[in-house]
Design an enzyme around this catalytic site. Structure first.
Site, PDB file in Angstrom:
ATOM      1  N   TYR A  97       0.808  -1.222   0.000  1.00 40.39           N
ATOM      2  CA  TYR A  97       0.000   0.000   0.000  1.00 40.39           C
ATOM      3  C   TYR A  97       0.844   1.277   0.000  1.00 40.39           C
ATOM      4  O   TYR A  97       0.455   2.269  -0.638  1.00 40.39           O
ATOM      5  CB  TYR A  97      -0.993  -0.020   1.158  1.00 40.39           C
ATOM      6  CG  TYR A  97      -2.180  -0.905   0.870  1.00 40.39           C
ATOM      7  CD1 TYR A  97      -3.286  -0.403   0.195  1.00 40.39           C
ATOM      8  CD2 TYR A  97      -2.187  -2.241   1.242  1.00 40.39           C
ATOM      9  CE1 TYR A  97      -4.370  -1.220  -0.094  1.00 40.39           C
ATOM     10  CE2 TYR A  97      -3.257  -3.064   0.962  1.00 40.39           C
ATOM     11  CZ  TYR A  97      -4.350  -2.549   0.287  1.00 40.39           C
ATOM     12  OH  TYR A  97      -5.414  -3.367  -0.014  1.00 40.39           O
ATOM     13  N   GLU A 139      -8.667  -7.674   4.438  1.00 34.64           N
ATOM     14  CA  GLU A 139      -7.871  -8.686   3.756  1.00 34.64           C
ATOM     15  C   GLU A 139      -7.183  -9.633   4.735  1.00 34.64           C
ATOM     16  O   GLU A 139      -7.143 -10.850   4.500  1.00 34.64           O
ATOM     17  CB  GLU A 139      -6.856  -8.000   2.839  1.00 34.64           C
ATOM     18  CG  GLU A 139      -7.532  -7.352   1.633  1.00 34.64           C
ATOM     19  CD  GLU A 139      -6.713  -6.236   0.993  1.00 34.64           C
ATOM     20  OE1 GLU A 139      -5.496  -6.140   1.274  1.00 34.64           O
ATOM     21  OE2 GLU A 139      -7.287  -5.457   0.220  1.00 34.64           O
ATOM     22  N   TYR A 190     -14.451 -17.834  -6.508  1.00 35.28           N
ATOM     23  CA  TYR A 190     -13.583 -18.012  -7.663  1.00 35.28           C
ATOM     24  C   TYR A 190     -12.157 -18.295  -7.199  1.00 35.28           C
ATOM     25  O   TYR A 190     -11.822 -18.126  -6.026  1.00 35.28           O
ATOM     26  CB  TYR A 190     -13.595 -16.762  -8.560  1.00 35.28           C
ATOM     27  CG  TYR A 190     -13.230 -15.473  -7.846  1.00 35.28           C
ATOM     28  CD1 TYR A 190     -11.904 -15.164  -7.528  1.00 35.28           C
ATOM     29  CD2 TYR A 190     -14.217 -14.550  -7.501  1.00 35.28           C
ATOM     30  CE1 TYR A 190     -11.580 -13.983  -6.876  1.00 35.28           C
ATOM     31  CE2 TYR A 190     -13.902 -13.361  -6.849  1.00 35.28           C
ATOM     32  CZ  TYR A 190     -12.582 -13.092  -6.543  1.00 35.28           C
ATOM     33  OH  TYR A 190     -12.255 -11.923  -5.891  1.00 35.28           O
ATOM     34  N   ARG A 205      -5.705 -14.155 -13.800  1.00 38.44           N
ATOM     35  CA  ARG A 205      -7.128 -13.886 -14.031  1.00 38.44           C
ATOM     36  C   ARG A 205      -7.955 -14.722 -13.051  1.00 38.44           C
ATOM     37  O   ARG A 205      -7.484 -15.731 -12.520  1.00 38.44           O
ATOM     38  CB  ARG A 205      -7.542 -14.233 -15.471  1.00 38.44           C
ATOM     39  CG  ARG A 205      -6.785 -13.488 -16.554  1.00 38.44           C
ATOM     40  CD  ARG A 205      -7.067 -11.997 -16.569  1.00 38.44           C
ATOM     41  NE  ARG A 205      -6.397 -11.371 -17.713  1.00 38.44           N
ATOM     42  CZ  ARG A 205      -5.166 -10.871 -17.674  1.00 38.44           C
ATOM     43  NH1 ARG A 205      -4.449 -10.948 -16.561  1.00 38.44           N
ATOM     44  NH2 ARG A 205      -4.638 -10.324 -18.750  1.00 38.44           N
ATOM     45  N   SER A 208     -14.653 -18.414 -11.904  1.00 37.96           N
ATOM     46  CA  SER A 208     -15.605 -18.953 -10.931  1.00 37.96           C
ATOM     47  C   SER A 208     -15.482 -20.465 -10.847  1.00 37.96           C
ATOM     48  O   SER A 208     -15.267 -21.146 -11.856  1.00 37.96           O
ATOM     49  CB  SER A 208     -17.039 -18.585 -11.320  1.00 37.96           C
ATOM     50  OG  SER A 208     -17.245 -17.199 -11.273  1.00 37.96           O
ATOM     51  N   GLY A 276     -24.215 -15.451 -21.068  1.00 39.62           N
ATOM     52  CA  GLY A 276     -22.935 -15.931 -21.550  1.00 39.62           C
ATOM     53  C   GLY A 276     -22.177 -16.718 -20.501  1.00 39.62           C
ATOM     54  O   GLY A 276     -22.733 -17.551 -19.777  1.00 39.62           O
ATOM     55  N   GLY A 278     -21.252 -15.781 -17.781  1.00 40.46           N
ATOM     56  CA  GLY A 278     -21.763 -15.467 -16.450  1.00 40.46           C
ATOM     57  C   GLY A 278     -22.542 -16.603 -15.822  1.00 40.46           C
ATOM     58  O   GLY A 278     -22.920 -16.546 -14.648  1.00 40.46           O
ATOM     59  N   PHE A 393     -17.784  -8.540 -14.754  1.00 37.31           N
ATOM     60  CA  PHE A 393     -16.574  -8.919 -15.475  1.00 37.31           C
ATOM     61  C   PHE A 393     -15.624  -7.734 -15.452  1.00 37.31           C
ATOM     62  O   PHE A 393     -15.943  -6.671 -15.974  1.00 37.31           O
ATOM     63  CB  PHE A 393     -16.894  -9.284 -16.918  1.00 37.31           C
ATOM     64  CG  PHE A 393     -17.857 -10.436 -17.068  1.00 37.31           C
ATOM     65  CD1 PHE A 393     -17.865 -11.470 -16.154  1.00 37.31           C
ATOM     66  CD2 PHE A 393     -18.758 -10.475 -18.116  1.00 37.31           C
ATOM     67  CE1 PHE A 393     -18.726 -12.546 -16.291  1.00 37.31           C
ATOM     68  CE2 PHE A 393     -19.631 -11.531 -18.254  1.00 37.31           C
ATOM     69  CZ  PHE A 393     -19.618 -12.568 -17.354  1.00 37.31           C
TER      70      PHE A 393
END
Length: 402
Positions: A97, A139, A190, A205, A208, A276, A278, A393
């Site tokens: 950070y 986090e 994911y 990347r 899911s 799609g 999704g 997305f």
């Protein structure tokens, strides 16, 4: 929280800073990547950088957080959950950070010049560290919940099975190389997948988990992405690499599961809406609901270009058939020679005439324009905003407020 003095300065300068943040963030990334080229090569999504998505996402997050911080409204931490889950899936650490802080504030000064007085700089410094400290806290909690040390999210897996789900989509079943069960994931979560590309970059990347794997295994679906016809949108680097190179027996580097789009427990009906690719988190939801023997009413709505391009088409049909309280409605832009019929429609998704329970929890996943239309229709049917959950997305594609 901000001091009263800083809150007053932020409130007064928010129109100027907020109005310029879209100019500031590209300068910030340019400066940071010049000082730390490894971040662009090995951590940040180069496709999102090329499209400007990452810049818009950061600008929107800072402006939204600052606005909530100085207004008497919702807790500003409410805008951070999605960012925190993404960060943990990448293994972001607290010590990163200060790097962002250094180059972000240099960019603010570069863009706004003398307008950034010491008082303005100090006030917005408080905004940044309030946001950064909140993200770090969230986090660290996510790392602890996942049972991993901060940043230690990566593991090697092996592709056990590859299935062509549609002309441009493959599913990959992933197992631990030693045969041990992989950690359990909540429906809708994911994993990040990191690949080494031919130019030496390590790109990451998120995909899911579909819930279609054997016990102790994971399954993801990957859609290949061609370059956009306008020449601006690049081809999908990681997705296309996986299409060309990930086969049975190959190893992949993946993260611990994360993601905030998970099923809300309860007896309320469910409305699952996708377009799609999704469909993938919805497949995960339906596998869970079938295994749990749910008695909740489940309305499944899916839109796609054609039956041939509908990934997981047969699996979706089988899952719905196995849940006595579920029903499926589909829309295809091109039905071919198949006639439209009850629950099988030609054209774009249209919720008019559907019997949708007003007390349902709704889940949306697909392109942002699609979800904007669907959200508006759901609100018009009496489903309240707090019951509409969505996955988007890319980092900069939030759905518009109705």
């Amino acid at each position: 929280m901000l001091t009263p003095e800083s809150a007053a300065v932020v409130r007064a300068t928010l129109p100027v800073i907020g109005g310029a943040i879209g100019d500031i963030t590209p300068v910030f990334y340019r400066r940071m990547f010049a000082a730390h080229p490894e971040l662009e090569r090995d951590l940040f999504n180069r496709g999102n950088q090329a499209r400007g998505d990452q810049q818009r996402a950061l600008a929107g997050a800072i402006a939204a957080y600052a606005t909530l911080l100085v207004d008497d409204g919702p807790d500003p931490r409410t805008v951070l959950a999605r960012i925190a889950h993404k960060h943990t899936s990448l293994g972001i650490l607290p010590e990163q950070y200060p790097i962002v802080h250094e180059h972000l504030f240099a960019a603010i000064v570069e863009v706004l010049g003398d307008a950034v007085t010491p008082e303005v700089a100090a006030a917005w410094d408080e905004v940044y560290w309030d946001m950064a400290d909140a993200l770090v806290e969230i986090e660290l909690g996510l790392y602890a919940e996942a049972g991993v040390a901060p940043g230690d999210v990566w593991r090697q897996v092996t592709v056990a099975r590859r299935v062509q789900e549609s002309p441009d989509t493959v599913s990959l079943e992933l197992v631990a190389p030693d045969g041990a069960p992989l950690p359990a994931a909540r429906p809708g979560q994911y994993v990040s997948v990191a690949v080494d590309l031919p130019d030496g970059a390590r790109q990451i990347r998120q995909y899911s988990l579909t819930g279609a794997a054997a016990p102790g295994a994971w399954a993801i679906s990957v859609k290949s992405i061609p370059a956009g016809p306008d020449g601006v949108a690049p081809a999908g680097e990681v997705s296309n690499h996986l299409h060309a190179n990930a086969f049975e027996g190959d190893g992949l580097e993946v993260s611990t599961p994360f993601g905030e789009l998970t099923l809300v427990d309860g007896d309320n009906p469910l409305v699952l809406v996708s377009a799609g690719i999704g469909i993938t988190p919805m497949i995960g939801f339906l596998h869970h609901l079938r295994s749990a023997g749910t008695t909740r009413r489940v309305v499944v709505l899916h839109a796609d270009r054609s039956p041939a391009r509908h990934a997981h088409r047969a699996e979706l049909r089988a899952l719905v058939d196995d849940i006595p309280t579920a029903e499926l409605h589909r829309w295809y832009e091109d039905l071919g020679t198949r006639p439209a019929q009850d629950r099988l429609h030609s054209g774009l998704i249209d919720l008019d005439g559907l019997d949708l329970p007003h007390d349902a929890d709704a889940y949306l996943c697909g392109p942002a324009p699609f979800m904007t239309v669907v959200q508006s229709a759901l609100l018009g049917r009496g489903i309240t905003t707090d019951r509409i959950h969505h996955e988007v997305f890319g980092p900069g594609h939030e759905i518009a407020a109705a």
